[in-house]
Design a protein around this motif. Structure first.
Motif, PDB file in Angstrom:
ATOM      1  N   PRO A   1     -29.359  23.254  -7.470  1.00  0.00           N
ATOM      2  CA  PRO A   1     -28.661  22.959  -8.720  1.00  0.00           C
ATOM      3  C   PRO A   1     -28.714  21.467  -9.024  1.00  0.00           C
ATOM      4  O   PRO A   1     -28.354  20.641  -8.180  1.00  0.00           O
TER       5      PRO A   1
ATOM      6  N   ASP B   1     -28.011  27.172 -16.374  1.00  0.00           N
ATOM      7  CA  ASP B   1     -27.365  27.493 -17.641  1.00  0.00           C
ATOM      8  C   ASP B   1     -27.832  28.883 -18.090  1.00  0.00           C
ATOM      9  O   ASP B   1     -29.007  29.222 -17.974  1.00  0.00           O
TER      10      ASP B   1
ATOM     11  N   MET C   1     -31.437  20.634 -19.745  1.00  0.00           N
ATOM     12  CA  MET C   1     -31.751  19.695 -18.669  1.00  0.00           C
ATOM     13  C   MET C   1     -32.005  18.282 -19.197  1.00  0.00           C
ATOM     14  O   MET C   1     -32.085  17.337 -18.412  1.00  0.00           O
TER      15      MET C   1
ATOM     16  N   SER D   1     -18.856  22.766 -17.025  1.00  0.00           N
ATOM     17  CA  SER D   1     -19.952  22.304 -16.178  1.00  0.00           C
ATOM     18  C   SER D   1     -19.842  22.817 -14.750  1.00  0.00           C
ATOM     19  O   SER D   1     -20.830  23.232 -14.143  1.00  0.00           O
TER      20      SER D   1
ATOM     21  N   LYS E   1     -31.478  15.028 -16.080  1.00  0.00           N
ATOM     22  CA  LYS E   1     -31.579  16.110 -15.086  1.00  0.00           C
ATOM     23  C   LYS E   1     -33.005  16.645 -15.025  1.00  0.00           C
ATOM     24  O   LYS E   1     -33.492  17.020 -13.944  1.00  0.00           O
TER      25      LYS E   1
ATOM     26  N   THR F   1     -27.320  18.482 -11.274  1.00  0.00           N
ATOM     27  CA  THR F   1     -26.152  18.186 -12.096  1.00  0.00           C
ATOM     28  C   THR F   1     -26.139  16.716 -12.495  1.00  0.00           C
ATOM     29  O   THR F   1     -26.877  15.892 -11.955  1.00  0.00           O
ATOM     30  N   ASP F   2     -25.270  16.404 -13.438  1.00  0.00           N
ATOM     31  CA  ASP F   2     -25.025  15.022 -13.848  1.00  0.00           C
ATOM     32  C   ASP F   2     -23.642  14.626 -13.353  1.00  0.00           C
ATOM     33  O   ASP F   2     -22.751  15.486 -13.270  1.00  0.00           O
TER      34      ASP F   2
ATOM     35  N   ASP G   1     -30.254  23.716 -13.852  1.00  0.00           N
ATOM     36  CA  ASP G   1     -28.812  23.532 -14.015  1.00  0.00           C
ATOM     37  C   ASP G   1     -28.114  24.883 -14.112  1.00  0.00           C
ATOM     38  O   ASP G   1     -26.905  24.958 -14.263  1.00  0.00           O
TER      39      ASP G   1
END
Length: 325
Positions: A244, A221, A118, A285, A127, A246-247, A219
């Motif tokens: 969620p 992951d 993150m 991603s 994030k 995100t970038d 995120d």
């Protein structure tokens, strides 16, 4: 680990290495507390504006508070016939009604990811900061609604649990754990195997067995087959909202950039001028996000996607069907 989790929960963890004072990179307790005012107007109650992603058109409607059984009594003129207990009526030969009262509050558990995955951002903020801001604002609003609030804050090595309570003390413990976990994120952090999301969701299931509002900001992951099973069970017995984070680079990676990435020990340079490289990075991603939206389709839970590339509050207001402030 248990001792470390308790100390991060109470704010007695040894100070992390000096981190940037830039609020886009790290957040602190004072800043999180300052979000109480801006959060006013947000709502996580069952009655939602028409455009809110929580209003039932986009996913299953929030259940709200549960019902408690009060008494069984004779039917009186004017009683709702839907409250008649037909089994008791059949046994006694006289109509009886079940009297139920709404629970005074509904416990809420806010789960916030503060792992190293993150600690990434290409535009406005990391994030981890966006998740912390959204979690703090949600916690303030839920407590103001009269509901109990608690949370689970987890990093690569720690999990801090704050049981839901209707008190400012519980809210402050949650914000303290959040600021401490955020402060542990830095470029020189040791390279360790992070806590898996499945392990965290097991803790969520232990605390929130049913009739909770659960908000997970991550995120996402590190998903596995068991994650799917736990998410399904949580959504069946609770109001589960997934957020969620995100970038912007997850969907649009510019060509011609040379990126240097590190795990704290080793470094690698990635040249995005090659279309195959860009495609592989974007697919990595977006793959996580696709699985989260598949949960929405299969389990009927609302999704509130947030981008670290925009201000957090306007995004939340837009998702909840509220106009700009």
């Amino acid at each position: 680990m248990k001792d470390r989790a308790a100390r991060i929960r109470t704010g007695t963890l040894p100070k992390a290495p000096q981190v940037s004072a830039d609020p886009r990179i790290h957040t602190d307790l004072a800043y999180l507390r300052s979000l109480e005012g801006p959060a006013r107007g947000l709502s996580f109650l069952p009655r939602q504006p028409a455009q809110s992603v929580l209003n039932g058109r986009h996913a299953s409607r929030l259940r709200g508070r549960g019902l408690n059984f009060e008494e069984l009594r004779d039917y009186l003129p004017g009683d709702d016939i839907r409250s008649i207990d037909w089994k008791v009526t059949a046994r006694t030969g006289r109509p009886h009604v079940r009297v139920m009262t709404e629970e005074r509050d509904r416990p809420a558990l806010i789960v916030v990811d503060q792992r190293m995955s993150m600690f990434f951002g290409t535009r406005r903020a990391m994030k981890s900061v966006t998740a912390a801001e959204a979690a703090a604002m949600a916690a303030f609003r839920i407590l103001d609604q009269g509901d109990r609030v608690g949370g689970i804050v987890f990093g690569d090595e720690v999990i801090a649990e704050i049981r839901p309570q209707r008190s400012r003390g519980a809210l402050n413990r949650f914000l303290t754990a959040l600021s401490e976990a955020n402060g542990l994120l830095h470029a020189e952090a040791p390279n360790t195997a992070p806590i898996g999301l499945t392990q965290v969701l097991r803790a969520v299931a232990r605390i929130a067995s049913r009739n909770h509002l659960i908000i997970v900001l991550s995120d996402f992951d590190g998903l596995d087959a068991e994650t799917d099973r736990i998410v399904s069970a949580l959504a069946r017995h609770n109001d589960l909202i997934l957020v969620p984070v995100t970038d912007p680079s997850a969907g649009e990676l510019p060509a011609g950039m040379r990126l240097v990435v590190t795990d704290g020990e080793l470094q690698a340079e990635i040249d995005t001028s090659a279309s195959a490289t860009r495609r592989a990075l974007v697919e990595m991603s977006t793959g996580r996000l696709a699985e989260v939206f598949d949960w929405q389709r299969r389990f009927g839970m609302p999704i509130l996607p947030l981008s670290a590339g925009e201000e957090t509050l306007p995004q939340m207001r837009r998702l909840l069907g509220l106009g700009p402030r």
